[in-house]
Enzyme design. Structure first.
Site, PDB file in Angstrom:
ATOM      1  N   GLN A   1      -3.003   3.076   4.655  1.00 11.50           N
ATOM      2  CA  GLN A   1      -4.046   2.334   3.770  1.00 11.50           C
ATOM      3  C   GLN A   1      -2.995   0.701   4.089  1.00 11.50           C
ATOM      4  O   GLN A   1      -2.194   0.641   5.244  1.00 11.50           O
ATOM      5  CB  GLN A   1      -3.186   2.562   2.047  1.00 11.50           C
ATOM      6  CG  GLN A   1      -3.655   3.998   2.092  1.00 11.50           C
ATOM      7  CD  GLN A   1      -3.594   4.029   0.178  1.00 11.50           C
ATOM      8  OE1 GLN A   1      -2.164   3.872  -0.023  1.00 11.50           O
ATOM      9  NE2 GLN A   1      -4.234   4.492  -0.460  1.00 11.50           N
TER      10      GLN A   1
ATOM     11  N   ALA B   1       0.495  -1.029   0.257  1.00 15.91           N
ATOM     12  CA  ALA B   1       0.287  -0.232   0.284  1.00 15.91           C
ATOM     13  C   ALA B   1       1.073   1.437  -0.069  1.00 15.91           C
ATOM     14  O   ALA B   1       2.275   1.478   0.486  1.00 15.91           O
ATOM     15  CB  ALA B   1      -0.951   0.016   1.371  1.00 15.91           C
ATOM     16  N   SER B   2       0.851   2.534  -0.853  1.00 18.86           N
ATOM     17  CA  SER B   2       0.997   3.554  -1.256  1.00 18.86           C
ATOM     18  C   SER B   2       1.667   4.009   0.680  1.00 18.86           C
ATOM     19  O   SER B   2       3.080   4.525   0.564  1.00 18.86           O
ATOM     20  CB  SER B   2       0.380   4.335  -1.929  1.00 18.86           C
ATOM     21  OG  SER B   2       0.631   3.851  -3.026  1.00 18.86           O
ATOM     22  N   THR B   3       0.803   3.633   1.935  1.00 18.43           N
ATOM     23  CA  THR B   3       0.819   4.698   2.332  1.00 18.43           C
ATOM     24  C   THR B   3       0.692   4.493   4.124  1.00 18.43           C
ATOM     25  O   THR B   3      -0.383   3.316   3.930  1.00 18.43           O
ATOM     26  CB  THR B   3       0.812   5.783   2.915  1.00 18.43           C
ATOM     27  OG1 THR B   3      -1.318   6.134   3.131  1.00 18.43           O
ATOM     28  CG2 THR B   3       0.411   6.784   2.051  1.00 18.43           C
TER      29      THR B   3
END
Length: 205
Positions: free
Chosen positions: A14, A9-11
């Site tokens: 998330q 997940a990007s961050t």
């Protein structure tokens, strides 16, 4: 053959494990099971990712790198994607992605293509082409969203309504805690999803 699932997940906000159950069900439907999971919260635009690096270190020839979608593996620019792809090819890993049906043949040990070199060569060529296409689309989607975000900021600034990105106090606190524990700037950046320059700015405040 070991199946190694890569969850990204990007961050930190998330959930990188969101696709875990979906991948488990997918492999079960193909009579297989996942041997290990590699989960991290980091942008797909970064080539250097700790868990992806660990996967590439631990894997052996003919193992499978399983992802839900190609954009979980890459949103890299062309240069970095070629480098990652070369690393994967040198390891002899096969990419299987749920959004690329031609890649699923790698899960079937009894597939006809394993016994027919011509059919296998054709399907491999088609599979590689589709993975390349999906990788390019993932990068294009990232660039499009960045352009729209930039345009929105410029419009807000022109209207005097832009207040900048709000700081996340909890993530900032983690940066300082990690620093107090002796982690390097690079380790802190990897753990929090910030860049090294952002970590430096947070520590300076």
């Amino acid at each position: 053959m070991f199946i190694r699932a890569y969850l990204r997940a990007s961050t930190n906000e998330q959930n990188a494990e969101r696709a875990k159950a979906t991948l488990d069900q997918f492999t079960q439907e193909h009579g297989q099971r996942i041997a290990s999971y590699y989960k991290e919260n980091i942008s797909g635009t970064q080539l250097d990712r700790p868990e992806l690096n660990r996967l590439l270190t631990e894997t052996q020839a003919n193992d499978i790198l399983l992802v839900e979608q190609i954009d979980r593996l890459t949103r890299l620019n062309d240069h970095d994607w070629k480098q990652l792809k070369r690393m994967i090819e040198e390891k002899g890993i096969r990419i299987v992605s749920m959004d690329v049906p031609t890649s699923w043949q790698a899960l079937d040990n009894n597939a006809l293509t394993h016994n027919d070199p011509i059919i296998k060569a054709v399907l491999d060529a088609i599979n590689n082409m589709l993975i390349e296409l999906m990788a390019a689309m993932a990068r294009k989607d990232y660039e499009t969203r960045r352009d729209r975000q930039r345009q929105g900021i410029e419009t807000a600034k022109a209207a005097g309504k832009y207040k900048g990105k709000r700081a996340d106090p909890e993530r900032h606190k983690k940066v300082k805690i990690y620093r107090e524990k002796g982690l390097s700037l690079t380790e802190i950046a990897e753990a929090t999803g910030y860049s090294r320059s952002q970590v430096c700015r947070i520590l300076a405040n």
